[in-house]
Each structure stands twice: as structure tokens, then as C-alpha cells.
Design a protein around this motif. Sequence first.
Motif, PDB file in Angstrom:
ATOM      1  N   TRP A 135       0.903  -1.700   0.177  1.00 33.19           N
ATOM      2  CA  TRP A 135       0.147  -0.228  -0.151  1.00 33.19           C
ATOM      3  C   TRP A 135       0.683   0.866  -0.311  1.00 33.19           C
ATOM      4  CZ3 TRP A 135      -4.077  -1.662   4.200  1.00 33.19           C
ATOM      5  CH2 TRP A 135      -4.974  -2.823   3.853  1.00 33.19           C
ATOM      6  N   SER A 153      -7.630  -3.083  -2.357  1.00 35.37           N
ATOM      7  CA  SER A 153      -7.053  -1.926  -2.615  1.00 35.37           C
ATOM      8  C   SER A 153      -6.487  -1.428  -1.293  1.00 35.37           C
ATOM      9  CB  SER A 153      -7.138  -0.491  -3.263  1.00 35.37           C
ATOM     10  OG  SER A 153      -8.664  -0.004  -3.200  1.00 35.37           O
ATOM     11  N   TYR A 154      -6.552  -0.144  -0.514  1.00 33.74           N
ATOM     12  CA  TYR A 154      -6.288   0.692   0.218  1.00 33.74           C
ATOM     13  C   TYR A 154      -7.670   1.030   0.433  1.00 33.74           C
ATOM     14  CZ  TYR A 154      -5.151   4.231   3.796  1.00 33.74           C
ATOM     15  OH  TYR A 154      -4.999   4.900   5.209  1.00 33.74           O
ATOM     16  N   LYS A 155      -7.845   2.326   0.288  1.00 27.72           N
ATOM     17  CA  LYS A 155      -8.816   2.591  -0.383  1.00 27.72           C
ATOM     18  C   LYS A 155     -10.098   2.192  -0.072  1.00 27.72           C
ATOM     19  CE  LYS A 155      -7.333   6.813  -2.302  1.00 27.72           C
ATOM     20  NZ  LYS A 155      -7.884   7.517  -2.873  1.00 27.72           N
ATOM     21  N   GLN A 206      -2.007 -10.244  -2.230  1.00 31.29           N
ATOM     22  CA  GLN A 206      -3.154 -10.016  -1.562  1.00 31.29           C
ATOM     23  C   GLN A 206      -3.916 -11.478  -0.486  1.00 31.29           C
ATOM     24  OE1 GLN A 206      -2.773  -9.130  -4.211  1.00 31.29           O
ATOM     25  NE2 GLN A 206      -4.415  -9.065  -5.736  1.00 31.29           N
TER      26      GLN A 206
END
Length: 453
Positions: A294, A354-356, A427
Amino acid sequence: EDNNNTAAEKSTVIVSSSSTAATNEQQVNKQQQKGKNQNISLKPMLLSSLLMTLAVVLVGLSPPPILIDRFGSNRATSILSTLSSLAAAFEIILSPIFGSLSDSIGRKPVMIMATLAMSIVNAIVGASFFSGNNNPAILVSLSKLTGSMVFPLLFISSSAVVGDVMGSTPEKMGSFMALSMSLSSLGVIAGVTTAGKVLGNTNINSHGILYFASSASAILSALVIVVGLPETLTHKKPMSNTNLLQKIKESPISASKLILGRGKQIRWLAILLVLQSFSGAMGDLFQVYSKDVWGLNANDFSTFVSLFFGISFFSTLGSSLLIGGKGKIKMNLRSFTMLATISSLFYPLGACVSYKASLVGIILGFFASSQSLGVVAQIMATSTSTKGISQGELAGERASLIAMTKVIGPLFYGSLYLFGTRIRMPQLIFAFNVLLALLAVMVAFDRKRELWV
């Protein structure tokens, strides 16, 4: 001869009556003590847990950057995973011993010893930074190992205290545990925020300051226990050297006793607890993942952790109100566990993207951090009421079981992450957590298991 027989019979009756009276007196004393326990305030334990959480978290961000600077990212990841597994292995051995020790000498002495041990070690590490050693990797590793062992062992005695006072009311116990977790979340937020700001200041000896602050917080935690928390153990069980050796020999068995030796209901509750807890064994690997995948720096990571535990604070606070509430807002342990277990799906699903997306998952999975509350409360209540297990022994078995996941978990996640990195799918570790959450949902919703009878 008849007179002698009659005298012997009378003597037997007298001895039997005396024995029965003594037994009845012991039972009355136990019931009276239990009644007194139910009136004990556990507010000092809440404050002590908050301070101890702060002590652990203040130095929680230090080991990864120190080890990465000294050994590089890959070797640091391997060292951190090994430390976590080693600490868990010690925890498996020590948990039954500390559980029995808690039943033998009392809850307070064990809690005080655990907090002081961590305070002394962190004070030594802090002093080493100020003595000119800018990267005492060995001492930092020792501190991490000590903290990883001490905190679960402290949890054993504190769980026994809660069981002593609230063992007959699982909903009340679940509500209190949720409140305790809520305050612990505040400790995490305060600790991470403070550590992030201190580590961001390059003009001071940041690591030394944090280790000294952690030591001071642990001492305050011990003082609160000494002054404010009464002893809740009603009947002490003597523990000889023979019993101690036997506990050490049986420690691997103790880790599986809830699954294999306590009946069908507790077995499935224990399996559900493992499914809910295993992802927590990722440990320091997540900090490495957040940096490498990230791209989060130390300050960004501390902000993320603060957000995570901020949500956790409101989650556990809301859980306490739901489980311990009245009227329409009240939920039983079964319904709440189902809700919280479903919530646990959202974060790992988002982290796979994703991070968001992970931030969105944290918000949507509002009750995820509280998913094990109902399971733990039900295990404690069921074991006490139907199996006659002491709270110290039970807490030791539960801690030993969770420690087993900590032995396997870091090694498994470390290997899975390295494999995922090689095939450009890091991931995978979160995809596995999605699978765990799905299995937990299946177990929690299966009525045939009769978990909540």
C-alpha cells in the motif's frame, strides 16, 4: 460385643455427620463468597487493562523499523514471524501453568507479576537507547517476545476475575467484555497516535522515550491492581511441583482440550473462536504489507491503525449496549454473534482490492471486532455451569488454544505472503481471511450445532 458394635456405629454416624456438616459449611462459605464477588466493582480492572494496553502499543510500532534498518525487509519479516511463533509456543506451555497458578495463589498476584515483568524489560530497553546504543535489535526482540507472552498471560487472570464475578450471567459478562475491549481500543488509539508523533520527531531519542513511557504505564497498571482490585478467588487449589511438571508435559494437550475434551457444544464454540481469531495471527506482517504493497509510511500507518481502532471503540461500545441492553435494543449472544461474524467479511474483501477499499470495508464491517465476544462468554458460562471447570483453568485452556493459532499463523501468513509476492498476488493473505470469515459464518448460523443452548 453388641455394645461395642453399637458404639462403633454411633462413632461412624458422628464422623459422617461431622464430615457432612463440614462439607455443607464449605458450600455455604463458597456461596457467600460468590455473593460477595457479585458485588465487586471491576472498574479498577478496566483502568488497569487500559494502561496495560497503552504500555504494549506505545512500543508496538518500534520493532519493525528497527529490525528492517538493521537486517533488511525480508530478514526482518522472518525474524518478526519467528518471534511471534516463539512467543506463542511459550504461551502454550505457560498458559496452563499460569491458569493453575491463578487458581492456586490468586488472580491479583499473577496480574501484578505479569505487569511488573513487562515494565522491567521495557525500562532496560529504554535505558539502552539512552546509553548510546542506537539499534539494540536483540533487546528490542527480547522486549517484543516478553510483551507477546505477558499480555496473554495477564488476560488469563483478568478473564478468571470476570468469570468469578459474572460467570452465572453470560449476557452481562459479554456486555462487560465489550466495554473492556472498547476501553482497550482507546488505549490502542492513544498509544499509536503518541508513538506515531514521537517516531516522526527525528530530533529526539524517540525509541528510548517510548520504551520508558511503556514501562511507566505498566507500573501504573500494577499499582491500580494492588490498590483497587480485591481478590476474587473463592477457593484456592494447592499446586505442587508434581502438578507443575504435569502441566508442562500436558501443555500441548491443553491447547486442544476445549476442542477434544469438553463436549460437543464447547468443541464447536472453540472451533468458531479459532476461525474468528486466526486472522489476528498475521501480526507484524501487516505492517510490512502496508509498507510494501500500500506504500504507507509510519505516520500513514499509525493513522490507519487509529481509524481501525476508532471504529473498534464504537463497535465494542455499541456491542456492550446491544448485549446488555433492555427492551427492543437488546440482542442475545447468538443473534449478536451472527451479526458480528457477517460483518467480519467486509474488511478482508476490501483489502483484497485496495487500501481505500479496505477503509470502506472497515466501516461496513462495523461489528467485526466484537465477533468473538458472544463465543467467549458462552464458553465461560457453559463450562462453569455444566462442567464445573475453574475459571483459571478454563482461561488457561482458551489462551493456550489461541496461542496455538499464533504459532501456526505467523509462519503460515509469512509463507503465504512470500508466495503471493512471487506470483504478484500479495493480497492472497486477505483472500484467505475471507475464506475463514465464510467458514465462521457457516458455523455460527448452523442450528444443528446447538451452540447457544
